[in-house]
Design a protein around this motif. Structure first.
Motif, PDB file in Angstrom:
ATOM      1  N   MET A  87       0.741  -1.193  -0.133  1.00  0.00           N
ATOM      2  CA  MET A  87      -0.158   0.090   0.009  1.00  0.00           C
ATOM      3  C   MET A  87       0.938   1.108   0.143  1.00  0.00           C
ATOM      4  O   MET A  87       1.811   1.485   0.781  1.00  0.00           O
ATOM      5  CB  MET A  87      -0.912   0.065   1.209  1.00  0.00           C
ATOM      6  CG  MET A  87      -1.677   1.158   1.391  1.00  0.00           C
ATOM      7  SD  MET A  87      -2.773   1.447   2.782  1.00  0.00           S
ATOM      8  CE  MET A  87      -3.305  -0.047   3.332  1.00  0.00           C
ATOM      9  N   GLU A  88       0.511   2.115  -0.970  1.00  0.00           N
ATOM     10  CA  GLU A  88       1.219   3.435  -1.016  1.00  0.00           C
ATOM     11  C   GLU A  88       1.124   4.314   0.292  1.00  0.00           C
ATOM     12  O   GLU A  88      -0.139   4.610   0.742  1.00  0.00           O
ATOM     13  CB  GLU A  88       0.912   4.325  -2.333  1.00  0.00           C
ATOM     14  CG  GLU A  88       1.674   5.426  -2.503  1.00  0.00           C
ATOM     15  CD  GLU A  88       1.345   6.065  -3.877  1.00  0.00           C
ATOM     16  OE1 GLU A  88       0.760   7.195  -3.843  1.00  0.00           O
ATOM     17  OE2 GLU A  88       1.638   5.282  -4.870  1.00  0.00           O
ATOM     18  N   ARG A 139       1.175   6.381   6.743  1.00  0.00           N
ATOM     19  CA  ARG A 139       0.669   5.426   6.249  1.00  0.00           C
ATOM     20  C   ARG A 139      -0.947   5.803   6.326  1.00  0.00           C
ATOM     21  O   ARG A 139      -1.226   6.508   7.477  1.00  0.00           O
ATOM     22  CB  ARG A 139       0.655   4.111   6.611  1.00  0.00           C
ATOM     23  CG  ARG A 139       2.247   3.508   6.769  1.00  0.00           C
ATOM     24  CD  ARG A 139       1.911   2.487   5.540  1.00  0.00           C
ATOM     25  NE  ARG A 139       3.370   2.090   5.152  1.00  0.00           N
ATOM     26  CZ  ARG A 139       4.132   2.252   4.148  1.00  0.00           C
ATOM     27  NH1 ARG A 139       3.355   2.548   2.991  1.00  0.00           N
ATOM     28  NH2 ARG A 139       5.366   1.890   3.995  1.00  0.00           N
ATOM     29  N   ARG A 140      -2.013   5.317   5.439  1.00  0.00           N
ATOM     30  CA  ARG A 140      -3.254   5.527   5.441  1.00  0.00           C
ATOM     31  C   ARG A 140      -3.703   5.346   6.938  1.00  0.00           C
ATOM     32  O   ARG A 140      -3.478   4.020   7.326  1.00  0.00           O
ATOM     33  CB  ARG A 140      -4.081   5.218   4.394  1.00  0.00           C
ATOM     34  CG  ARG A 140      -5.443   5.611   4.333  1.00  0.00           C
ATOM     35  CD  ARG A 140      -6.112   5.068   2.971  1.00  0.00           C
ATOM     36  NE  ARG A 140      -5.679   6.266   2.147  1.00  0.00           N
ATOM     37  CZ  ARG A 140      -4.841   5.781   1.135  1.00  0.00           C
ATOM     38  NH1 ARG A 140      -4.224   4.767   1.090  1.00  0.00           N
ATOM     39  NH2 ARG A 140      -4.479   6.629   0.144  1.00  0.00           N
TER      40      ARG A 140
END
Length: 166
Positions: free
Chosen positions: A1-2, A42-43
């Motif tokens: 995950m970006e 990170r989200r």
């Protein structure tokens, strides 16, 4: 995950005026506010910038929000470069500082609608978002009250809701 935010080797310097040099008791013509900062967020992660006054926290946040251009390094918000596409970043990010001053003659309801229009938020989305945010922050009871008549806490909550309008 970006990562939601990627900061790499961020650097920002400011020129010092003669008055500022005198106040800081320095002959240096520039001040380095941020130097070589690198991090990822990170989200869903809660990330804090901690440090003493003058450490560059506010300057860093202003660069993340595309309000100040970095001298060196890169910043990406949701994969969008702050340097290459600042307007798009401003449409993605919600940014609130203690310096935000709401016009005191307007109500939270009016201000939310005004900022929604600035951000091109569709009326149906605006109305749903307003209900959700006003309910969450307890603004709904004060939606038609002039900002001048709100408590400091309610002004802060209104500022937060307005910063999340888009």
């Amino acid at each position: 995950m970006e990562p939601a935010i990627t900061v790499t080797n961020l650097r920002k310097t400011f020129r010092l005026s003669a008055k500022q040099r005198k106040l800081e008791r320095t002959d240096a013509r520039t001040k380095t506010a941020v130097d070589g900062l690198t991090f990822e967020v990170r989200r869903g992660e809660i990330y804090g910038l901690l440090g003493p006054n003058g450490a560059g926290k506010t300057t860093t946040l202003r660069m993340l929000a595309a309000l100040v251009k970095p001298d060196e390094g890169s910043v990406f918000v949701e994969g969008v470069s702050v340097v290459d596409d600042p307007m798009r970043v401003r449409g993605i990010i919600g940014f609130l500082t203690s310096e935000l001053k709401l016009e005191e003659t307007f109500s939270p309801d009016y201000l939310f609608d005004f900022f929604s229009e600035l951000h091109h938020v569709e009326p149906a989305v605006r109305d749903a978002r307003k209900r959700a945010l006003f309910g969450r922050f307890g603004i709904d009871r004060f939606a038609q009250t002039k900002v001048a008549d709100l408590s400091t806490g309610m002004k802060q909550k209104t500022s937060l809701a307005v910063s999340l309008v888009h």
